[in-house]
Design a protein around this motif. Structure first.
Motif, PDB file in Angstrom:
ATOM      1  N   CYS A 180       8.054   5.958 -12.608  1.00 13.77           N
ATOM      2  CA  CYS A 180       7.881   4.554 -12.210  1.00 13.77           C
ATOM      3  C   CYS A 180       6.583   3.996 -12.792  1.00 13.77           C
ATOM      4  O   CYS A 180       5.507   4.506 -12.490  1.00 13.77           O
TER       5      CYS A 180
ATOM      6  N   CYS B 159       4.182   2.258  -9.585  1.00 14.21           N
ATOM      7  CA  CYS B 159       3.329   3.063  -8.700  1.00 14.21           C
ATOM      8  C   CYS B 159       2.783   4.302  -9.415  1.00 14.21           C
ATOM      9  O   CYS B 159       1.899   4.990  -8.894  1.00 14.21           O
TER      10      CYS B 159
ATOM     11  N   CYS C 176      12.797   2.465  -7.598  1.00 19.86           N
ATOM     12  CA  CYS C 176      11.839   3.498  -7.209  1.00 19.86           C
ATOM     13  C   CYS C 176      11.955   3.730  -5.698  1.00 19.86           C
ATOM     14  O   CYS C 176      11.919   2.778  -4.919  1.00 19.86           O
TER      15      CYS C 176
ATOM     16  N   CYS D  86       8.104   2.716  -4.190  1.00 20.32           N
ATOM     17  CA  CYS D  86       7.558   1.350  -4.157  1.00 20.32           C
ATOM     18  C   CYS D  86       8.621   0.271  -4.312  1.00 20.32           C
ATOM     19  O   CYS D  86       8.320  -0.913  -4.181  1.00 20.32           O
TER      20      CYS D  86
ATOM     21  N   ASN E  38      10.128  -0.694  -6.995  1.00 21.72           N
ATOM     22  CA  ASN E  38      10.181  -1.311  -8.318  1.00 21.72           C
ATOM     23  C   ASN E  38      11.508  -1.009  -9.014  1.00 21.72           C
ATOM     24  O   ASN E  38      12.040   0.098  -8.911  1.00 21.72           O
TER      25      ASN E  38
END
Ligand SMILES: [Zn+2]
Ligand SMILES: [Zn+2]
Length: 301
Positions: free
Chosen positions: A232, A235, A253, A256, A258
């Protein structure tokens, strides 16, 4: 420390150790272990709360004594802690209600919790809610009405561990980290650290998603299963971006949330081969993803 207090702390720590062992087994995939993690953690909480009451006043742990305090609180319409302080001010003899009793009853956990909770300036009411929720879960287990949300249980145990770590510190009861056995120290430290705990749970999500993607797939069909994980970029953690049907990129992710990475592979709209989307080019009004091969006009024409 009186004999009673020593026993109570020793027993509390035994229960916490047992709970942390079961927690670790649960996180490693043993679903049934969660049940014992809860039962032992509840026992730990109860003993710590009662222990705290005994540090306020060694007699307050007995229900006949506690009754005097709660009656006073009701009569004067004040909080339990205020009632205790008022009695203390008046030099009330807290040992008098149990004089002549050889083995007096001790208070209920709910009494202890109500007392701590009345100390509004220092006690976090969210923690009281968490404690009650965990106790309800324990009751459900005991009455076999238990449906397992294993991740939810582990997250709650993490919040409670942090809550008790803070509570025992703020109220100067014990330093949990100093008295915990070395064997369980690692698990404890992870739970006590919100970031570390959530990261570990994010890795459990990846492991479980991977297992379920390949569950029941025969070895010769393994290559047909498209399951990829990416690092990722948001993060910075490795391999936490995994397939997710709700994600616009197809990946998300687990730590986080994402959804974007230039590493995620997409198919070229011209030749169909897979490339990281960061290497793709789009053509005006025609294609969104075209691969470097299909854009290599010099070597083809
Ligand atoms: Zn991330
Ligand atoms: Zn292509």
């Amino acid at each position: 420390m009186a004999k009673y207090e020593l026993d109570i702390v020793g027993n509390a720590m035994d229960s916490l150790h047992e709970s942390l062992d079961k927690y670790a087994q649960g996180q490693a995939g043993d679903v049934r272990a969660h049940k014992f993690a809860i039962l032992n953690f509840c026992h730990f909480m109860e003993l710590i709360l009662k222990h705290y009451i005994s540090t306020v006043n060694e007699n307050l742990i007995y229900s006949n004594v506690f009754k005097v305090v709660s009656k006073r609180a009701k009569a004067d319409n004040i909080s339990l802690i205020e009632a205790y302080e008022a009695l203390e001010e008046e030099d009330f003899d807290f040992s008098s209600p149990i004089k002549g009793h050889s083995n007096p009853h001790t208070i209920l956990v709910e009494n202890a919790l109500a007392y701590v909770e009345s100390d509004k300036a220092y006690f976090d009411s969210d923690l009281a809610d968490e404690i009650r929720a965990m106790k309800n879960l324990r009751n459900d287990i005991e009455h076999h009405k238990f449906s397992m949300n294993t991740k939810g249980i582990r997250l709650a145990l993490g919040r409670l561990t942090r809550g008790f770590d803070e509570f025992t510190d703020v109220f100067d009861i014990i330093g949990l980290e100093e008295v915990i056995d070395e064997k369980q120290l690692g698990v404890f430290k992870t739970l006590a650290d919100e970031y570390e705990h959530e990261l570990q749970e994010a890795r459990v999500d990846v492991r479980e998603a991977h297992e379920s993607a390949f569950r029941g797939v025969r070895p010769k069909h393994m290559y047909d299963v498209h399951w990829e994980s990416y690092d990722c970029p948001e993060c910075g953690h490795d391999s936490l971006m995994i397939p997710n049907d709700d994600s616009s990129s197809g990946y998300r992710c687990t730590f986080c949330g994402n959804e974007e990475s230039e590493d995620i592979e997409v198919e070229c709209e011209i030749c169909g081969s897979s490339w990281p989307n960061g290497e793709m080019s789009s053509w005006v009004d025609t294609y969104v993803y075209t691969c470097p091969d299909c854009n290599d006009f010099d070597s083809k024409w």
